[in-house]
Write an enzyme that holds these catalytic residues in place. Sequence first.
Site, PDB file in Angstrom:
ATOM      1  N   TYR A 149     110.625 -41.730 137.493  1.00  0.00           N
ATOM      2  CA  TYR A 149     110.308 -42.855 138.318  1.00  0.00           C
ATOM      3  C   TYR A 149     110.026 -42.237 139.680  1.00  0.00           C
ATOM      4  O   TYR A 149     111.019 -41.542 140.100  1.00  0.00           O
ATOM      5  CB  TYR A 149     111.664 -43.784 138.481  1.00  0.00           C
ATOM      6  CG  TYR A 149     111.534 -44.917 139.366  1.00  0.00           C
ATOM      7  CD1 TYR A 149     110.734 -45.911 139.144  1.00  0.00           C
ATOM      8  CD2 TYR A 149     112.329 -44.964 140.546  1.00  0.00           C
ATOM      9  CE1 TYR A 149     110.604 -47.071 140.075  1.00  0.00           C
ATOM     10  CE2 TYR A 149     112.254 -46.188 141.496  1.00  0.00           C
ATOM     11  CZ  TYR A 149     111.560 -46.873 140.951  1.00  0.00           C
ATOM     12  OH  TYR A 149     111.394 -48.113 141.967  1.00  0.00           O
ATOM     13  N   ASP A 242     109.708 -34.534 142.880  1.00  0.00           N
ATOM     14  CA  ASP A 242     110.297 -35.816 143.360  1.00  0.00           C
ATOM     15  C   ASP A 242     111.696 -35.169 143.428  1.00  0.00           C
ATOM     16  O   ASP A 242     112.404 -35.323 142.189  1.00  0.00           O
ATOM     17  CB  ASP A 242     109.942 -37.056 142.678  1.00  0.00           C
ATOM     18  CG  ASP A 242     110.755 -37.977 143.042  1.00  0.00           C
ATOM     19  OD1 ASP A 242     111.732 -38.143 143.861  1.00  0.00           O
ATOM     20  OD2 ASP A 242     110.160 -39.365 142.837  1.00  0.00           O
ATOM     21  N   LYS A 270     117.551 -40.972 149.260  1.00  0.00           N
ATOM     22  CA  LYS A 270     118.819 -41.034 148.772  1.00  0.00           C
ATOM     23  C   LYS A 270     119.652 -40.177 149.528  1.00  0.00           C
ATOM     24  O   LYS A 270     120.154 -40.485 150.797  1.00  0.00           O
ATOM     25  CB  LYS A 270     119.184 -40.890 147.265  1.00  0.00           C
ATOM     26  CG  LYS A 270     118.383 -41.741 146.475  1.00  0.00           C
ATOM     27  CD  LYS A 270     118.578 -42.102 145.091  1.00  0.00           C
ATOM     28  CE  LYS A 270     117.782 -43.346 144.508  1.00  0.00           C
ATOM     29  NZ  LYS A 270     116.811 -43.234 143.736  1.00  0.00           N
TER      30      LYS A 270
HETATM   31  C1  LIG Z   1     115.116 -43.810 143.723  1.00  0.00           C
HETATM   32  C2  LIG Z   1     113.958 -43.068 143.421  1.00  0.00           C
HETATM   33  C3  LIG Z   1     112.933 -43.120 144.104  1.00  0.00           C
HETATM   34  C4  LIG Z   1     112.589 -44.361 144.992  1.00  0.00           C
HETATM   35  O1  LIG Z   1     113.348 -44.371 146.253  1.00  0.00           O
HETATM   36  P1  LIG Z   1     113.404 -45.668 146.846  1.00  0.00           P
HETATM   37  O2  LIG Z   1     114.169 -45.259 148.280  1.00  0.00           O
HETATM   38  O3  LIG Z   1     114.108 -46.584 145.946  1.00  0.00           O
HETATM   39  O4  LIG Z   1     111.995 -46.380 147.106  1.00  0.00           O
HETATM   40  C5  LIG Z   1     111.867 -42.380 143.898  1.00  0.00           C
HETATM   41  N1  LIG Z   1     112.004 -41.248 143.069  1.00  0.00           N
HETATM   42  C6  LIG Z   1     113.039 -40.844 142.376  1.00  0.00           C
HETATM   43  C7  LIG Z   1     113.385 -39.851 141.671  1.00  0.00           C
HETATM   44  C8  LIG Z   1     114.143 -41.887 142.613  1.00  0.00           C
HETATM   45  O5  LIG Z   1     115.292 -41.832 141.897  1.00  0.00           O
END
Ligand SMILES: *Cc1c(COP(=O)(O)O)cnc(C)c1O
Length: 427
Positions: A149, A242, A270
């Site tokens: 994701y 990511d 995060k």
């Molecule tokens: C949470 C998440 C996102 C998206 O971040 P948001 O601040 O919710 O837009 C992107 N990549 C990973 C791996 C995530 O866990």
Amino acid sequence: MGPSSLRDTRSAELYARALNVLPGGVNSPVRAMRAIGRDPLFVVRGEGAELVDADSNRYVDWVLSWGPLIHGHAHPDIVAGVTDAAQRGTSFGAPTAGEVELAEEVARRMPAVEMLRMTSSGTEASMSAIRLARAATGREKLLKFAGAYHGHVDGLLAEAGSGLATQGLPASPGVPAAAAASTIVVPWNDPDAVRAACAEHELAAILAEPMPANMGLVPPAEGFLDFLRNQATENGALLVFDEVISGFRVAAGGAQEATGVLPDLVVMGKIIGGGLPAAAYGGSRALMEHIAPAGDVYQAGTLSGNPVAVAAGLSTLALLDDAAYTRLAAITETLADGLRQAAGDHPVQVQSTCGLVTIFFSAHPVRDLAAAQACDLAAYGRWCQALLARGVYPPASQFEAWFPSLAHTDEHLERTVIAATAAFEEV
Ligand SMILES: *Cc1c(COP(=O)(O)O)cnc(C)c1O
């Protein structure tokens, strides 16, 4: 004591009102708790690793806002940092010293980051990193992994993890065909599929969560990240990690530091915002100086580098020294071992790494999205409901990780294992 013993009158009232004005009653899908067969619990307060809901139920919180709160709720240093910043003004639309300090701190920790640009969400950061990768390579196609994701970016929703996997959605309506067509999706931990995709397509980027946690935690197989690094280099694509979840969690400098595999670009979120909206993308000076106003790749944000969010991020990172990671690794291991013991003969797989745990209701190790989807999701849901009734708040989806934090005490761990053991009797 069964699941029905959870008192939720106030939450139910708030949910009924919410359904009138918020689609599905929530502002982000996984919060709805539909995957475990119940309605959402409304929160009034967090204290360290504990959560209090609208009906005054108290829980050991293993979600902690899905990752940002590595020090638990309302850590006094972070609250002080945020309060102090807010008193000096919440937003200026002009640069502040804190942004420079935070960028310097991230560059010090992450070996692949010399420069970064801040955004307000991880979604924005990954969207912008992709734009940069396309501009730098002059190519359009992206390779991503099923079950990863990267936020709700149009082109990245195909076979995405997190809420889409939770709802069993392969993609989202409303995504233009062209955006979907430029994304190639392959299974995680499948070198042959990656090799074939690289041979067939001119890729701008290979985009990966180096420690995937959005199909539950599914670590890379031995050598897989090195393999991705080599494939990207050989094929003239950028490797984009990511690290929105893994950054500052699995190690001080994220998975790139823990594994020694260096990406070209890094997406962060995060923990970098310490519970306030902040995220970033970064990489080498040469790549990042394509970004406006240094270069011509446009990207901007009214609240980017927001001083209150930056203060939360700085206070959060200041508390993350080597001793913190040693302690977090130990807390994680105790939780993982405790869940294994609690399960007894039930067929589960507890997969973990520093700061992340998933208990899969599966008889076999989970190495990709297909295996995560094959888990006994109904049993996981019943078990989660039984945990909630016993004062333990787990991720309400098999496709999410548990987030051990530095606020979890031995007592929290013991309470969790006792509740988990009893909950297995209701599965
Ligand atoms: C949470 C998440 C996102 C998206 O971040 P948001 O601040 O919710 O837009 C992107 N990549 C990973 C791996 C995530 O866990």
